[in-house]
Design a protein around this motif. Structure first.
Motif, PDB file in Angstrom:
ATOM      1  N   TYR A  44       0.829  -1.211   0.000  1.00 17.30           N
ATOM      2  CA  TYR A  44       0.000   0.000   0.000  1.00 17.30           C
ATOM      3  C   TYR A  44       0.866   1.264   0.000  1.00 17.30           C
ATOM      4  CZ  TYR A  44      -3.065   3.722   1.505  1.00 17.30           C
ATOM      5  OH  TYR A  44      -3.723   4.916   1.583  1.00 17.30           O
ATOM      6  N   PHE A  78       0.827   4.243  -2.784  1.00 19.31           N
ATOM      7  CA  PHE A  78       0.557   5.627  -2.393  1.00 19.31           C
ATOM      8  C   PHE A  78       1.561   6.579  -3.051  1.00 19.31           C
ATOM      9  CE2 PHE A  78       0.461   9.378   0.285  1.00 19.31           C
ATOM     10  CZ  PHE A  78      -0.879   9.511   0.620  1.00 19.31           C
ATOM     11  N   LEU A 102       0.993   9.392  -6.239  1.00 15.71           N
ATOM     12  CA  LEU A 102       1.326  10.817  -6.094  1.00 15.71           C
ATOM     13  C   LEU A 102       2.318  11.247  -7.169  1.00 15.71           C
ATOM     14  CD1 LEU A 102      -0.370  10.814  -3.568  1.00 15.71           C
ATOM     15  CD2 LEU A 102       1.433  12.041  -2.376  1.00 15.71           C
ATOM     16  N   LEU A 110      -5.941   5.638  -5.666  1.00 15.37           N
ATOM     17  CA  LEU A 110      -5.524   5.777  -4.264  1.00 15.37           C
ATOM     18  C   LEU A 110      -6.610   5.268  -3.324  1.00 15.37           C
ATOM     19  CD1 LEU A 110      -3.876   9.265  -3.682  1.00 15.37           C
ATOM     20  CD2 LEU A 110      -2.909   7.021  -3.157  1.00 15.37           C
ATOM     21  N   LYS A 141      -6.621   2.162  -0.783  1.00 22.88           N
ATOM     22  CA  LYS A 141      -7.035   2.341   0.608  1.00 22.88           C
ATOM     23  C   LYS A 141      -8.113   1.314   0.976  1.00 22.88           C
ATOM     24  CE  LYS A 141      -6.740   4.377   4.476  1.00 22.88           C
ATOM     25  NZ  LYS A 141      -5.466   4.283   5.203  1.00 22.88           N
ATOM     26  N   SER A 166       1.771   5.610   5.259  1.00 20.74           N
ATOM     27  CA  SER A 166       1.366   6.542   4.203  1.00 20.74           C
ATOM     28  C   SER A 166       0.763   7.827   4.756  1.00 20.74           C
ATOM     29  CB  SER A 166       0.371   5.875   3.264  1.00 20.74           C
ATOM     30  OG  SER A 166      -0.873   5.706   3.912  1.00 20.74           O
ATOM     31  N   ALA A 212       3.267  10.343   4.617  1.00 17.48           N
ATOM     32  CA  ALA A 212       4.041  10.454   3.377  1.00 17.48           C
ATOM     33  C   ALA A 212       4.005  11.864   2.787  1.00 17.48           C
ATOM     34  CB  ALA A 212       3.519   9.462   2.343  1.00 17.48           C
TER      35      ALA A 212
END
Lengths: 239, 239
Positions: free
Chosen positions: B166, B170, B174, B191, B195, B230, B233
């Protein structure tokens, strides 16, 4: 301190009243977490956010205490009918409240990062969402404590506005991202915070539904009005 | 057809076995939903995605049936000790499975939009996540049916790799967003799908924890190893 000492003899009715109160207290803790996580976000207050994260374990502890209390009631009182319904409802509700606590903690976690990112928009929508879901959570708890099916039904019906604010935020954040790639990290975290609030709203609605059933013995409709259309949203870059 | 006719006299032991099987069947349905939602995503198959969305109500129906069955067992059999623990566990587990079904439906919903967006990357990570959470869900169900605390403990310990995949997704999403604003809509939906899968993994872990408790009477540690970083992040735009 809050768990009942073994030697105290209480009436069954008193125990059931106590159960409702414990659940409502847990709901109150979660409500405060949602409020503080949102304040931390809006005021860019990493310290408050860290405090919220630390307080989540109190909710988890209370969940375990209430669950143990329910199991003891089931084993010792052998409830049937409405009392049994109440205890089963309590078990479901505390699970939802625990999830709400998790979402609030997650929102707080993201607020820590967001406090270091360039600010993005007014965040009014977040405050509006938080206010709505707090009201719903409080309404559901009041309905539980006061045996008030009408109030529970009202809460169940009112989640739609939460979804509408969420849809607005979703589009707003995508637009920020498209305007400037430097917004992407902050906007993504804000999207997830908004999603957390939307899920909290969902849980508040589920709790209201469960309270309604516990109090009245009847179920609400199969599907409540749901206005979250964000899963279908498409936003195009400018120009 | 699957609910027990009132006139059938079954032994208590048979009823408890039946309870485990019903829960495992519900878990199996959810597992298939996760598998098909992911296939729909990867193959850009909006038809399969729509099918997955339509099938979610079968899981909800089964949840209500099992809950009613549990309440009947509690009222008629007045269980204590391990049997009571099993029934309480079943109530918690079916709630988690219902949430897993919801997440799979949501992932499917987003796949419908994604099938119309420009493709983004290989989606290998999504397949890997889906495979891991399916295995965990299956492991937890097997542990329940076979009264196998060791197996439940193994599942509880293995969620970390889900979180690692995951975190990778992520950052990847991005980066896609920062490279080209036309990727933003698709990357955002992806995303949220990631999730969803991460949450499904969380629920599978919670189920394993509940099974462990139901079978052994002991609780696992307070906090399982959690590797989802995340929420902290930060990804910077290129150049």
């Amino acid at each position: 301190m809050e768990t009942m000492p073994e030697h105290t003899v209480r009436s069954y009715g008193e125990e059931l009243r106590r159960l409702r109160e414990m659940v409502a207290r847990m709901g109150g803790l979660a409500e405060r977490q949602v409020a503080d996580a949102t304040s931390a976000l809006v005021r860019r207050d990493a310290e408050l956010a860290t405090e919220v994260m630390g307080r989540d374990s109190a909710i988890d502890t209370l969940e375990r205490e209430i669950e143990a209390f329910c199991i003891r009631l089931l084993a010792l009182r052998q409830p049937v009918g409405q009392d049994l319904r109440l205890i089963i409802a309590a078990l479901k509700i505390i699970h939802s409240i625990e999830r709400i606590g998790d979402y609030a903690r997650n929102a707080a976690k993201r607020s820590v990062v967001l406090a270091q990112q360039p600010p993005l928009g007014s965040l009014n929508g977040f405050q509006r969402m938080a206010k709505l879901v707090q009201e719903n959570l409080k309404g559901a708890m009041d309905a539980l404590v006061n045996d008030d099916a009408t109030r529970a039904g009202e809460v169940w019906n009112s989640d739609q506005s939460v979804d509408e604010v969420y849809n607005g935020i979703f589009r707003e954040m995508l637009t920020f991202m498209m305007e400037d790639p430097r917004n992407i990290t902050a906007a993504t975290h804000l999207l997830f915070v908004a999603k957390n609030l939307e899920r909290i709203g969902d849980h508040a609605t589920n709790i209201a539904e469960t309270v309604y059933y516990a109090v009245s013995g009847e179920t609400l409709g199969e599907e409540r009005p749901k206005a979250d259309s964000s899963a279908f949203a498409v936003v195009r870059p400018p120009g």
